[in-house]
Structure formats: structure tokens, C-alpha cells
Design a protein around this motif. Structure first.
Motif: not given
Lengths: 507, 507
Positions: B47-58, B113-115, B464-465, B473-483
Motif C-alpha cells: 500500500a502507498g496510503y492507508a485509511i483511518a478507521a475505528g474511531l467511532g466504535p472506540l 481519511r487517507v493517512i 465521503t471523506r 492523492l497522486d495516482p502514483g501513490v494510489r498504485r496497487l504495486v510499487n506505489p
């Protein structure tokens, strides 16, 4: 919260259940088998056996769960694409009455036992709609727990008698953490750091301190030495110190030894040091050497940081090679190691899902007779064994398990026993009476029409079963890498039924 | 059950908390940062980015959870190795009063959000003992949810606009299944098969039927055709048929087409067929061809069976190559695909844990001043950023995110902005005003002394976020392989503090 109750299931279980209801088939007795297709394979290494787990919490959940008014209301709002109610009121009314697992009979291989692929490990007999809805929660409970118990068992085997502590909560899969802690104990971990779950299981959780404690002291109350001293002051008979916050060999171990000496002067014996980074094998040897010189030969060395069965194996081998260079007895270093194993155990790193499935094997016809069901596949290994079945384990003269045998229900298994290859009917072997020391039925009836029968005990019994089963398993099958293949066979009667069904199906 | 409450934590959090209590440090204000060190890496792809999740249930859990009488009793029974109570009554009494998260202030990057690594994503300010105990449940909630949201986002990107349905419950990690369903929705899945959790989130679960339905008909009520017909009769406007129980092209698709024709004759339009085994790319093309010839160009083709981002990518590429051989327009095949993604998404196959950590960054000293804390490591990348900090995202002229910038608290970030490499202080770049379209603070205060503030909305807002952030986000960062590597920088002030602390530490 509906997410933990009766609707902890896949949507299609409900659409199918409604279809059975609509057809008048919903209360037909049906039988489903739970089995897995292949052992976990972790990339460079693979399992030669698995450990059954998850049954206890599944049964508890089934007992506590039913379809109530909240479920009726929620499902009543689902709409088809043309705006009609997806679930009709007659079906929801039926579920409000019959929607529980009080009609289920269930046979299972008890938790902690060694299990093998393509054998019925849990057998459900229930009204068709209920058995169908049960598919998802049953798979969910059994698959993950068995995955983790199997991984833990490998980690414990790699530790060769050293204690394994489960430290995985922080990276475990959300609430799956509690299941993972329980499954790790079944797999042979000595204890867990998970406080709540340990207490619920009748265990005491374990742990000492983290880097943060040392950091806090460094920020406002001195440094590493003061942190160690404060810890030892409060826990004088249970002092295990984490020595890598600053520098393991330059700061952590010397400070720990100083505090250990102070403890001993006050009449207490220190318990251990923990290494959490760096070359754990090398640091174990160096730490052992320093502790020995200072007179602390019995202080344990707790290792943590990305451990799994292979890293433990590697660490132990490196210690065997490296210890003598530092004038340390390698066997004594190995015997003082304790392993804190986290993420890689509680997520089964390398193979993160157990491929257990739940398949219809028989349905009652309108005359009340059982009709076997089968699913054909182009791949012979994926063609399931049809009909209502039993499962047996056959032990050789030495008392070692030599094969698991799947039979039809009602077959008496006695020597001589003919074992047919499950996918190649022409391949068979026969075991004569002198070759067999024991034939053991593996399935135990635990639910009879929703009522618990047959007390399988708790987690301690499961732990005992695992140890006993491993002692009766060929060392080649237990090997961490490239294990021998354990034999799973079927009886001539089952083989005949299977072949008949395949042929009539293809005709 | 204590396992879901305040004691859902690691044992050492309690031994440390008691030590702080013993030292009179337990109510010192302290600050901890949650951050991760590296993107998930799945073996052949990363991955070249991650997605924040889990805050609401926390936050929900924190609000509902406190240390009560049952906890006092349970911990009161823990013993040291010499049989003394491990937790003393004064400490347990304090916890019985103060043991909740009502004293916590918390800032977070909102869900969806992207993190990026080594940035403070959740910042906790609380009395030291409470902040310490919160470590485990916070990590548990955020790590797994972010792991799965990140994986789901990749799967959704690979699907290139085709719907992704989450079908993973049966092999998901026990109760982590519910977290995984929610995180998959945040990651962009359109819906889940998980009935209860979908309802709790305000969604409708999705699904049709399994092989078992066809098997049941084959055993007692006809065969595949009769099963399909019964299904279409009950769900005439929502008929999606699973066509691989017998033989996809020889039996399943022809039977489905026959039932589709019957449906159409009655004024209904069929919805889809589902392929669950075999060469899904080839079968998609062949199925599309057969459906087209029969006049069902709009029937969706739902794919399932061991899908993840790479298999979806491979399937789509194979269809592009293979479709023309069967006189089928590849683009039209691709546009009718729907992806049912299970085990590999909900367990993040290939990398099953998110390496998020929670580190002390500042503690109040006895004069009430914040003292920064640091953890030194031999590896520069593992030396944390000390002190109380803020986080900013800087967008270039095109509106594309060009860097995330970590500053000290209270710093005003305005052009020109100097970005310092986080581990190489000599490496920097400066962005002038014309190069910057926007400087966005990423942390939002969501808890003020335990009170919820700042409504971040629910799961729809998180979805939506994610979409908005990916567009920036730059398409190169979103690339599935070797971002491409996204830039994470620190401010000159933070860099100076960090270097000072490292130097004084090493001196």
C-alpha cells in the motif's frame, strides 16, 4: 445492537430460509457437516495438523440467542428493488416463534483435539431453515478459533517446553482478540496478557511494564534506573524488567542487574528481564552471560517482538551456535527463555483464514427418509462426502494415530479395517487386528434438541486433550516445515455411496 | 463477562498504572500519540496510503466503559508469586472512582481519511494512569479497523467503479467480523452480507443464495432448474442466481437463462448471475456471451471466490484480452461485473496486522510544565517525534496533496513552508506561496475532558471523506504495486527539538 445476536449471519441465509418457508421445507430435518479442506499454509512453512477450537463459545452463543421483536422490526423494513417488503410477515412471524437454536442437535470433535481435513468435525441436525441460518455464526466461531489454536500449538512446539505468553491484543482483530486469547490458551500458551478474558476463563493475566514507564521516568522522574527501582520496590517478588528502552547491553541489563542486587540484598529474588528489539538470539546470550557473572543464573529471559514458530526456531538454533563463544552453556540459556508472542500468533500471520466450510449432507424427504446430498466439482478433492457420517481415529500398535476414518452413520468399525483413499477409490489398505491398538470415535453429541448433554469440561480439559493428542501424533506430522501427510480415509460403504452418487449425477 | 469492559486491556497497563499511583504520578497530565510506522505490505504488493478507521466504535466504547465492583473483586484476587495481593486496595479504590475515560481529551484524524506513517493520527491527553490503560483498547480498535479499511480501499480501486460487496463473515476473525464489515464500508465497499452489523449502521445487507439451496433441491425437490425457479418465484425483481453448483456453462447458465426468460415473460427483469469457482475471467466472458445471445445484456455478473485487489486486477486484464475471441465487447463485460469479496479483505490477507503504536510524547512535570518524552532507537526511523504536536496536509497548485507535515503544538503553518526530512535533518525543501493551494489541519478535537465535541458524522461521512481524499492523492501513490512514496515531513522547530533531545540523550 443487532450485530451480536441472531442476525450475526449472512443475508443469503435469510433469503434461503424464507424460500424454504415458502416451499414448506423450512422444518424438514437436515444435516450439515463442518469440515476444512486444507491445513493452514504460512508461505515458507505449513501445518501438518490443526487444533479444534471455538465450540464452547459457539454453544454459549447459540443458547443465549434468539430472534426477537427488534429483529422482526428491522427485517420488516428491508425492501426489494421494487419497494416491496423483502421479508414477508408470515416468515418473520414464524422466525419470532421458531428463531432460536433450541431445535438443534449437534455432534462435535471436542476442543483441543488434533483434527485433519475433509472429516466431519461438527455435525448439525436441525430444521432446514435454522440449520441454514446457523451456517455463518458456526463457521465464524469455529474457523477463527481453530486457526489461532493451530498456530499457537506450532508456536508452543517451537518453544520446546519454554513458556509461551500471548501478548497480541493490540494488533489482534478487534473483538476477535478475546477469541484469540482463548484459542491461544487451547493451543498451549501458558497465559495471556488479556486481563478481562483471562479472568472470564479462570486464569490470571500476565505482564510487567512497557517502554512508556521508562520514558515517563526519563521525562519527569529520573531515568531508566529510577524506573527499574520503582518497579522493583512495588513488585519485589515479581520483578521482570524491560531492558531495551535506552540500550540493552549498555544501559538496560546493567541497570537491571543493579536493581536485582538491591532486591537480593533485601531478601527478594528477581524474576526476569525482557528483550523486545534487536538480535534476540545474540542479546539472549550476552544477557545470560552478564546475568551469570552477576550471580543471577535463574533469572528468566523473556523474548518478544515479532515472534512466531519460525523466529523462535531460528533464535534457539542461533543460541546453540553462538553461546559457546561467550562461555555460556547454550542448553541453560534455552531453558531460561520465555516467549511473549503477539501479532503473528493472534492473526495467524502467513495464513489468516481457516478454510472450514459447512455443507448440506442429507435432507429428510417427504416420506421422512434421509436423502444424501452432494456437491460435485471438477476437482475430485472438492467433491464432498455425502450422507450422515461418523468419524474414527485408528491407533497403531505403538499407540500412534495412523489414520482418521470417515464412515456412514451406523457402521461398526472393527478390525480388519479397510481404508479407502478419499478421492481414489482404487487405492486402499487394510489394517488387521494386531496392527491396531485402538479405534476411537471422535464425534461427541453435545446438543440434543437444543439441550446440552455430555460435559466436555472447560479450557483446562481442552488443553489436556491437545497435549495427549500430540503425544499420539507422528513426529513427522508435527514437523514445522514440510510435514508428513496424515492419512484421512473413508470406508468402503461411504466410498460406494459417493461413487454411486457421482455416477448417477454425471449420467 | 469482564472481557468486553474496562479490563479489555493488557495486564502490564494495570501494573504500570498501580506504579504511577504508588508514586503519586497517576493523575499527572500526559500525552500519547497513536501513529503507524509503515504501510501494509502484502508480499507481492504494498500500500502507498492507508485509511483511518475505528474511531467511532472506540469513542462509543470509551463512553460506555468504567471500572466497577466486579472489576474490583476480580483484580483483588490476583496474587504475587509470594501470595500477596498483586493489586492493593488503595489502588483498586482509586480505580473504582476514577476508572473511566471521562477525563480524556482526544484529537483524531477522522475516519475515512487517507493517512500516512509517522504522523500523529490520534492524540490522547489524560491522567497518566488512565492514558496508560487506554493504550490497548485504543490500539485494538484503531489498528484492525484501519487495516481492513485500507485493504478494502485497494479492492475498491481495483474494481474500477464496479461494486464491491463484503462477503467475509464466515472466515473473519470471530467478533472482529463486525468491525471488518464496518471498516470495509468505510473503505468503499457498497454493502455487506453481514445482516446485524449492516442494520446497526443503517445499511441493508445484501445476498442471494448459496450452493446449499441447489443441493437441497437436488436431494429432495428436483434439481438446479427447480431451485432457480423457486427462487425467481419468490424474489422476481431481485433474482441473482448462483450458477456453479453443477457445471457453470453446461447447466448453471442455461438453467438461469431459462428462468430469466420465464421471469421476463411475467414482466420482471432478472438481476444477475453469480460465478463462485473456476476461471472467473474466462467464465465471465462466456457467460456474458450466453446472456447477450439470450437478450440479457444488462444482467450483472457477480464474481466471488478468493478475490482481492490483485485477483480482480488480473481478472479484468484477462477479460480485456479474451473477450474479443468470443465476440463480446470487453468494456461491456467489465461494466457489468460486481465483486463479492470475503476472507482476503476481512483478514487483510498478506499482511494481517497494522503496525500502529501508541507512545508517550509528553508528561506534565511537578511544576505543571509539559516535558517532552522520546524513545531512542538504533534505527533512526524508529526514533519517535517528541512533544505535543499538530498535523497538517499541504496541497499543491493542482489541489493534490503533496506532503503531510508534523509540527509542534501552537506552530502557525503558512507559506513559505519548510519541510524537513523526518530522519535526515539536512534534507529539506521549501514550498512558496504560489506552490501551495491549501494548508489543512488534519486533527480534530473530538473529546474534551470526556465530553464529545465536534460531530464527525457517521459512516456515510467517512465514506465521503475517503473518496474526496483519494481524488486529491497522486495516482502514483494510489498504485496497487510499487506505489510512489508520499512525503511526510516535520517542521524546523520539531526537527530542532528532536535533535536536541537525541543529542542530550546520547551525551
Amino acid at each position: 445492537m443487532l450485530a451480536d445476536g441472531f442476525l450475526f449471519t449472512d443475508h443469503y441465509q435469510l433469503t434461503m430460509a424464507q424460500l424454504y418457508f415458502h416451499m414448506g421445507l423450512h422444518e424438514r430435518r437436515s444435516q450439515f457437516d463442518y469440515f476444512f479442506r486444507s491445513y493452514p499454509s504460512y508461505g515458507t512453512h505449513q501445518a501438518g495438523y490443526a487444533i479444534a477450537a471455538g465450540l464452547g463459545p459457539l454453544l454459549d452463543w447459540m443458547e443465549d440467542t434468539s430472534f426477537g421483536a427488534e429483529e422482526v422490526t428491522a427485517l420488516g423494513k428491508f425492501q426489494t428493488s421494487t419497494g416491496q417488503p423483502e421479508f414477508r410477515s408470515d416468515f418473520l412471524e414464524w422466525l419470532a416463534g421458531a428463531g432460536s437454536f433450541g431445535s438443534v442437535s449437534l455432534w462435535a470433535v471436542p476442543e483441543g483435539r488434533v483434527i485433519h481435513p475433509n472429516t466431519p468435525l461438527t455435525v448439525v441436525e436441525a430444521p432446514l431453515a435454522i440449520a441454514q441460518i446457523l451456517e455463518t455464526p458456526l463457521l465464524n466461531h469455529l474457523n477463527f478459533a481453530s486457526l489461532i489454536a493451530s498456530k499457537a500449538s506450532r508456536v508452543v512446539e517451537a518453544a520446546s517446553g519454554g513458556s509461551v505468553l500471548e501478548f497480541g491484543m493490540r494488533r489482534a482483530p478487534a473483538w476477535g482478540a478475546n477469541t484469540a486469547s482463548r484459542a491461544s490458551l487451547i493451543g498451549g500458551a501458558e497465559a495471556s496478557s488479556n486481563v478481562g478474558m483471562s479472568i472470564d476463563l479462570g486464569y490470571e493475566s500476565r505482564g510487567t511494564h512497557a517502554h512508556s514507564m521508562v520514558q515517563v521516568f526519563m521525562a519527569i522522574a529520573g531515568g531508566e534506573l529510577e524506573a527499574f527501582r520503582a518497579y522493583a520496590d512495588l513488585y519485589p517478588d515479581d520483578t521482570t524488567l524491560l531492558v531495551d528502552t535506552v540500550d540493552t547491553l549498555e544501559s538496560g541489563v546493567p541497570n537491571a542487574i543493579r536493581v536485582f542486587e538491591e532486591l537480593r540484598a533485601k531478601g527478594h529474588e528477581p524474576r526476569g528481564i525482557r528483550l523486545d528489539s534487536g538480535d534476540l538470539a545474540h542479546l539472549s546470550v550476552r544477557t545470560a552471560q552478564m546475568l551469570n557473572v552477576a550471580g543471577f543464573e535463574n533469572v528468566k529471559i523473556v523474548l518478544s517482538s515479532q515472534l512466531d514458530e519460525l523466529t523462535i526456531w531460528q533464535i534457539r538454533n542461533q543460541i546453540l551456535e553462538e553461546a559457546s563463544r561467550y562461555d555460556v552453556d547454550p542448553a541453560r540459556v534455552l531453558s531460561r527463555l520465555v516467549y511473549g508472542v503477539g501479532s503473528r500468533m493472534v492473526t495467524s500471520e502467513g495464513d489468516s483464514s481457516f478454510d472450514g466450510v459447512y455443507k448440506t449432507v442429507a435432507v429428510e424427504d417427504d416420506r421422512g427418509d434421509w436423502q444424501p446430498a452432494i456437491k460435485i466439482s471438477d476437482s475430485p478433492a472438492k467433491i464432498q462426502n455425502p450422507g450422515r457420517k461418523s468419524l474414527w481415529r485408528i491407533y497403531d500398535r505403538r499407540g500412534i494415530a495412523t489414520a482418521d476414518l470417515v464412515s456412514l452413520n451406523g457402521e461398526e468399525i472393527a478390525a480388519p479395517v479397510t481404508l479407502i483413499h478419499p478421492t481414489q477409490p482404487g487405492v486402499s489398505r487394510t489394517l488387521t487386528e494386531p496392527e491396531i491398538s485402538r479405534i476411537e470415535p471422535l464425534l461427541v453429541k453435545v446438543l440434543d434438541g437444543g439441550k446440552r448433554i455430555g460435559d466436555l469440561g472447560g479450557i483446562d480439559q481442552a488443553r489436556t486433550r491437545r497435549i495427549a493428542d500430540l503425544q499420539q501424533l507422528d513426529p513427522g506430522v508435527r514437523r514445522l516445515v514440510n510435514p508428513h501427510t496424515y492419512h484421512v480415509s473413508i470406508t468402503p460403504q461411504l466410498s460406494e455411496l459417493k461413487n454411486q452418487m457421482i455416477q448417477s449425477f454425471r449420467a
